[in-house]
Scaffold this motif. Sequence first.
Motif, PDB file in Angstrom:
ATOM      1  N   THR A   1      31.787  29.780  82.731  1.00  0.00           N
ATOM      2  CA  THR A   1      32.077  31.042  83.401  1.00  0.00           C
ATOM      3  C   THR A   1      32.283  30.867  84.899  1.00  0.00           C
ATOM      4  O   THR A   1      32.610  31.830  85.589  1.00  0.00           O
ATOM      5  N   THR A   2      32.086  29.648  85.386  1.00  0.00           N
ATOM      6  CA  THR A   2      32.426  29.284  86.760  1.00  0.00           C
ATOM      7  C   THR A   2      32.972  27.864  86.726  1.00  0.00           C
ATOM      8  O   THR A   2      32.654  27.083  85.825  1.00  0.00           O
ATOM      9  N   GLU A   3      33.791  27.528  87.699  1.00  0.00           N
ATOM     10  CA  GLU A   3      34.361  26.183  87.742  1.00  0.00           C
ATOM     11  C   GLU A   3      33.259  25.141  87.845  1.00  0.00           C
ATOM     12  O   GLU A   3      32.416  25.187  88.734  1.00  0.00           O
ATOM     13  N   GLY A   4      33.222  24.202  86.899  1.00  0.00           N
ATOM     14  CA  GLY A   4      32.185  23.184  86.880  1.00  0.00           C
ATOM     15  C   GLY A   4      30.843  23.682  86.387  1.00  0.00           C
ATOM     16  O   GLY A   4      29.827  23.000  86.535  1.00  0.00           O
ATOM     17  N   GLY A   5      30.820  24.896  85.794  1.00  0.00           N
ATOM     18  CA  GLY A   5      29.558  25.486  85.361  1.00  0.00           C
ATOM     19  C   GLY A   5      29.201  25.142  83.931  1.00  0.00           C
ATOM     20  O   GLY A   5      29.530  24.068  83.417  1.00  0.00           O
ATOM     21  N   TYR A   6      28.533  26.088  83.267  1.00  0.00           N
ATOM     22  CA  TYR A   6      28.022  25.876  81.919  1.00  0.00           C
ATOM     23  C   TYR A   6      28.757  26.776  80.930  1.00  0.00           C
ATOM     24  O   TYR A   6      29.268  27.837  81.286  1.00  0.00           O
ATOM     25  N   PHE A   7      28.761  26.330  79.670  1.00  0.00           N
ATOM     26  CA  PHE A   7      29.358  27.137  78.613  1.00  0.00           C
ATOM     27  C   PHE A   7      28.661  28.492  78.525  1.00  0.00           C
ATOM     28  O   PHE A   7      27.453  28.611  78.744  1.00  0.00           O
ATOM     29  N   ALA A   8      29.439  29.503  78.138  1.00  0.00           N
ATOM     30  CA  ALA A   8      28.853  30.792  77.785  1.00  0.00           C
ATOM     31  C   ALA A   8      28.247  30.682  76.390  1.00  0.00           C
ATOM     32  O   ALA A   8      28.829  30.052  75.507  1.00  0.00           O
ATOM     33  N   SER A   9      27.100  31.283  76.181  1.00  0.00           N
ATOM     34  CA  SER A   9      26.489  31.232  74.851  1.00  0.00           C
ATOM     35  C   SER A   9      27.186  32.187  73.895  1.00  0.00           C
ATOM     36  O   SER A   9      27.381  31.872  72.717  1.00  0.00           O
ATOM     37  N   ASP A  10      27.582  33.362  74.407  1.00  0.00           N
ATOM     38  CA  ASP A  10      28.246  34.363  73.578  1.00  0.00           C
ATOM     39  C   ASP A  10      29.727  34.441  73.926  1.00  0.00           C
ATOM     40  O   ASP A  10      30.134  34.210  75.066  1.00  0.00           O
ATOM     41  N   LEU A  11      30.534  34.805  72.956  1.00  0.00           N
ATOM     42  CA  LEU A  11      31.977  34.857  73.112  1.00  0.00           C
ATOM     43  C   LEU A  11      32.371  35.771  74.275  1.00  0.00           C
ATOM     44  O   LEU A  11      31.843  36.873  74.417  1.00  0.00           O
ATOM     45  N   GLN A  12      33.306  35.299  75.089  1.00  0.00           N
ATOM     46  CA  GLN A  12      33.794  36.025  76.257  1.00  0.00           C
ATOM     47  C   GLN A  12      35.264  36.377  76.093  1.00  0.00           C
ATOM     48  O   GLN A  12      36.013  35.693  75.394  1.00  0.00           O
TER      49      GLN A  12
END
Length: 248
Positions: free
Chosen positions: A152-163
């Motif tokens: 959800t941000t550049e270089g961040g972490y996966f979203a757990s729920d569908l976006q």
Amino acid sequence: MFFILGSLLASTVFHSNLPMLDERIVGGETTNIREFPHQISMRYRGNHRCGGSIYDRNTIVSAAHCVNTLADASNLTIYIGTNNIFFPTGQELAVRKFVIHDNYRTLNHDYDVALLFLDGDIEYNENAQPIELATERPENDTPVLVTGWGTTTEGGYFASDLQKVEVNIVDNSVCGSAYSILQPSMLCAGVTGGGKDACQGDSGGPLIFENKLLGIVSWGSGCARPNYPGVYASVPELRSWIEETATE
């Protein structure tokens, strides 16, 4: 905009005209798989790797770059009908084989499409449905949707729920000023000023217009950066190959 695949993500992103594989949704909001029942999670050794879309009961449409480094499909599975990628529910089916477009090129990700054939049939329900293929591109600035579990941000972490996030079509004549290697098999989408995009982990997932599969998340420069739209494999240009290959 788009980064290295799924569980093999690179932590460093740079601005360049060279393709960076896309993997996430930036600037979006949480949605439900019932709204996008064609969306799947491609898993490699149990970890989310890429997105994709249900074409029929045993065929998934995704990006070539999601599978081109694999020797075979032995460690791939597909999760269907799940909202959450860390605690998935729904159906899980093994991938029997995958087929990459003959014209796919790793240098610029031209013809970035692959079909994954499942070992068994998807059971259709309210969380699992195929998506129709688009036949033509919308006009410049037309709103479209992209979905996935990417960062959800550049270089961040996966979203757990569908976006999901809404972006706008950027005509290739305009997008070409950002990407000199843009090809006719590609299409672009973004928003003025940046802030909304696909990114790491979204690769292979759907770009949707009027409930049809318009594009496949492919690559870009960084994620959600101003003046750098996301680049997608254009389904109207790839439709014939998808339909013919799916029947082989």
